[in-house]
Each structure stands twice: as structure tokens, then as C-alpha cells.
Design an enzyme around this catalytic site. Structure first.
Site, mmCIF file in Angstrom:
data_model
loop_
_atom_site.group_PDB
_atom_site.id
_atom_site.type_symbol
_atom_site.label_atom_id
_atom_site.label_comp_id
_atom_site.label_asym_id
_atom_site.label_seq_id
_atom_site.Cartn_x
_atom_site.Cartn_y
_atom_site.Cartn_z
ATOM 1 N N SER A 19 0.975 -1.143 0.059
ATOM 2 C CA SER A 19 0.079 -0.180 -0.082
ATOM 3 C C SER A 19 0.867 1.359 0.071
ATOM 4 O O SER A 19 1.819 1.477 0.564
ATOM 5 C CB SER A 19 -0.896 0.076 1.165
ATOM 6 O OG SER A 19 -1.552 1.266 1.348
ATOM 7 N N LYS A 70 -13.173 -3.968 1.761
ATOM 8 C CA LYS A 70 -14.079 -2.707 1.449
ATOM 9 C C LYS A 70 -15.574 -3.232 1.402
ATOM 10 O O LYS A 70 -16.409 -2.165 1.964
ATOM 11 C CB LYS A 70 -13.823 -2.231 0.080
ATOM 12 C CG LYS A 70 -12.326 -1.890 -0.220
ATOM 13 C CD LYS A 70 -11.908 -1.168 -1.457
ATOM 14 C CE LYS A 70 -12.157 0.130 -1.527
ATOM 15 N NZ LYS A 70 -11.380 0.634 -3.034
ATOM 16 N N ASP A 107 -13.477 7.352 -3.361
ATOM 17 C CA ASP A 107 -12.791 6.981 -4.584
ATOM 18 C C ASP A 107 -13.540 7.799 -5.746
ATOM 19 O O ASP A 107 -12.635 8.116 -6.566
ATOM 20 C CB ASP A 107 -13.170 5.493 -4.790
ATOM 21 C CG ASP A 107 -12.000 4.721 -4.261
ATOM 22 O OD1 ASP A 107 -10.912 5.308 -3.518
ATOM 23 O OD2 ASP A 107 -12.433 3.424 -3.971
ATOM 24 N N TYR A 224 -1.962 2.606 -11.436
ATOM 25 C CA TYR A 224 -0.938 3.522 -11.538
ATOM 26 C C TYR A 224 0.700 2.661 -11.263
ATOM 27 O O TYR A 224 1.488 3.605 -11.119
ATOM 28 C CB TYR A 224 -1.221 4.364 -10.218
ATOM 29 C CG TYR A 224 -1.331 3.891 -8.970
ATOM 30 C CD1 TYR A 224 -0.330 3.588 -8.139
ATOM 31 C CD2 TYR A 224 -2.658 3.850 -8.570
ATOM 32 C CE1 TYR A 224 -0.442 3.130 -6.927
ATOM 33 C CE2 TYR A 224 -2.846 3.423 -7.190
ATOM 34 C CZ TYR A 224 -1.894 3.113 -6.621
ATOM 35 O OH TYR A 224 -2.026 2.509 -5.252
#
Ligand code: ATR
Length: 277
Positions: A19, A70, A107, A224
Site C-alpha cells: 500500500s 471494502k 474513490d 498506477y
């Protein structure tokens, strides 16, 4: 802060070692001179409920939650924001002093802010969007595009049934396009987004031809790693303006940080550098 406890925050995931959030929040804590900590915590699926119940008592003011927690965190929370309900997942939890858990999802905000910062003249209302993928990340991008006023969102996914499910959840502004017909849907697109995991970690070529794209289209990827995915490289060849996915990660962290630590952080080049290091 009026209390004398050092505020703690962090990210719950499994795995969590990869992370980038500890680098992000650590950078903000340092630059804003805040005496607090943000730490990665590896949490097993079966332990999530116990962990969420214990963290407030340990001095945690909130946490981010990432894969695979999540959806579960959303179900366990005492209060859930509109955005988290619509997206069907939580990424930001805030704890009240009495241990009440408030779940939010930032998000969609992160996606929207990233595009607006990178392309100030982005006009999401002016035409359709094409969205590749129909997983969890697609839901956040759909919410962002709907709220930005995008008139039509053409969703194309390898497994069509998952795109159909999004259409049922989000309504008439969603149109489902067959994966092998997707290139035609690009012709008049204003915004084009990849939310599939294609291009992550491997160097597989991007499978859908992008040569129908107008050069004015704004193209973004939520992946990314690498910063320039095969999808973005293909779009750059057409001449489109491309926005990498790192900015979404940076911007989604802003509301949580502000809530937990009481100061609003900046997303600038130094932030990017700190997270890339
Ligand atoms: P996330 O929550 O990050 O969106 P996910 O729910 O696992 O992750 O979704 C991954 C997305 O990448 C899906 O849209 C998936 O397509 P399928 O629904 O058909 O599985 C897409 N994806 C992953 N690998 C792919 C590939 N090789 N070709 C096309 N799509 C792919």
C-alpha cells in the site's frame, strides 16, 4: 486537537505491504507538522469485525480499508454515507469517541478531483464517456461521472453480465457495449477510462483498438503501476491528453486525512514524489 492523545490512523488490508497510503499520509503529517501516525495493518478476513471494534479504544481516529475488506467494512459500519452506499464499498472509516464507526467512500471524489486538477478544462457534461471494466473500481468511476453530469456512460466489460448488473444498479444513463464492439463506442467520447486490471504488473498489450478516439478526448486509467499503462500509451499515440491513476489515489486520501487529523492536505508535486519514492 483538544485531547492530549496522539491521533492514530492507518490502512487495513490483506496483503497491505504494497500500500502507498502510509507514504501519502506520512508525507502529509510531516509537511503539516501534525503529531500523529498512519500505519499499515495486515488484517485477516475473519478478524475484521474484532479489529474495527478495538481500534477506537486504542486511540485510532479512523482508517482506510482496502482489498479484500471494502464491502465487509461497509456492512459492519454503524453509519454509512451516500457515496459508500452507491458504490457498495467503503474505503474510509471514521471513529467517534464512543466507538461508533462511520463508513464513507472517497474513490469517486478522488477520481473527479484528479481529472479536474490534471485537465482544468475537462467538460464531462459535453458528451459521452466510455468505461472499460465492471468491477469494484468501475462503480466508483460511474458515480463520479454521473455526479459530474456525464450524459451517457458506455460500459464495456469482457464479461458482459457484470456490465448489465451495473446498468441495472445505476439506470438509464448507463449503456452496455459488447467488449468486441467497444471501439465503435469511442468515436464521440469525451471521457475514456480504464478500470480493468489489464496492464497492471504485466506488459500485456491493450486489446481494444483506440484509433477511433478523437484527439480531444480525455483518457484516464485507474491503474498506477506502471504510471503509463499500455492503455494510456495507446491513447497517447492517438494524441489524447492522458491522466495517470496515481492522482486518484492521492486525492481520495484528502477527505479522510482532514477528518482524522483536522487539517486539509495539498495534492501537489511533492505529494506525488513522496508516494513514488
Ligand atoms: P476491481 O475491484 O479493482 O475493479 P475486479 O472486481 O476484480 O477488480 O475487476 C477487474 C476488472 O478487470 C473486471 O472488469 C475484469 O473483467 P471480467 O469482469 O471479465 O473479469 C477486468 N479484467 C481483468 N483481466 C482482464 C483481461 N485479461 N481482459 C479483459 N478484462 C480484464
Amino acid at each position: 486537537m483538544t485531547h492530549d492523545k496522539i491521533p492514530l490512523a492507518g490502512v487495513l488490508g490483506r496483503p497491505v505491504a504494497h500500500s502507498r497510503s502510509p507514504h501519502l499520509h506520512g508525507h502529509w503529517l510531516t509537511t503539516l507538522g501534525i503529531n500523529g501516525y498512519y500505519i499499515p495493518m495486515h488484517v485477516e478476513v475473519d478478524d475484521l469485525e474484532t479489529v474495527m471494534g478495538s481500534l477506537p479504544r486504542l486511540g485510532f481516529v479512523g482508517v482506510n480499508v482496502t482489498v479484500p475488506h471494502k464491502e465487509h467494512a461497509l456492512r459492519l459500519a454503524d453509519r454509512v454515507s451516500d457515496q459508500a452506499t452507491r458504490i457498495g464499498a467503503a474505503n474510509t472509516l471514521s471513529f467517534s469517541p464512543d466507538g461508533t464507526v462511520h463508513a464513507d467512500n472517497t474513490d469517486a471524489y478522488g477520481f473527479d478531483q484528479n481529472l479536474r486538477q490534471a485537465v482544468p478544462d475537462w467538460q464531462p457534461r459535453s458528451g459521452p464517456a466510455v468505461l472499460f471494466g465492471a468491477g469494484g473500481a468501475a462503480r466508483a468511476v460511474i458515480v463520479a461521472l454521473l455526479d459530474a453530469g456525464t450524459p451517457e456512460i458506455r460500459v464495456s466489460n469482457r464479461t458482459r453480465a457484470r456490465a448489465d448488473a451495473l446498468q441495472r444498479d445505476f439506470g438509464d444513463r448507463i449503456k452496455v457495449i459488447d467488449w468486441n464492439m467497444a471501439q465503435d463506442a469511442l468515436r464521440d467520447a469525451v471521457t475514456v477510462v480504464n478500470t480493468t486490471s489489464l496492464g497492471m504488473a504485466d506488459d500485456a498489450a491493450w486489446p481494444v483498438p483506440l484509433d477511433m478516439l478523437r484527439r480531444e478526448a480525455i483518457v484516464s486509467d485507474i491503474v498506477y503501476t506502471p504510471l503509463e499503462t499500455p492503455f494510456l500509451r495507446a491513447a497517447r499515440h492517438v494524441g489524447c491528453r492522458c491522466v495517470d491513476g496515481l492522482g486518484m489515489l492521492l486525492h481520495q486520501g484528502v477527505p479522510g486525512f482532514e477528518r482524522w487529523f483536522g487539517a486539509r492536505p495539498q495534492v501537489d508535486n511533492a505529494t506525488r514524489e513522496a508516494v513514488l519514492r
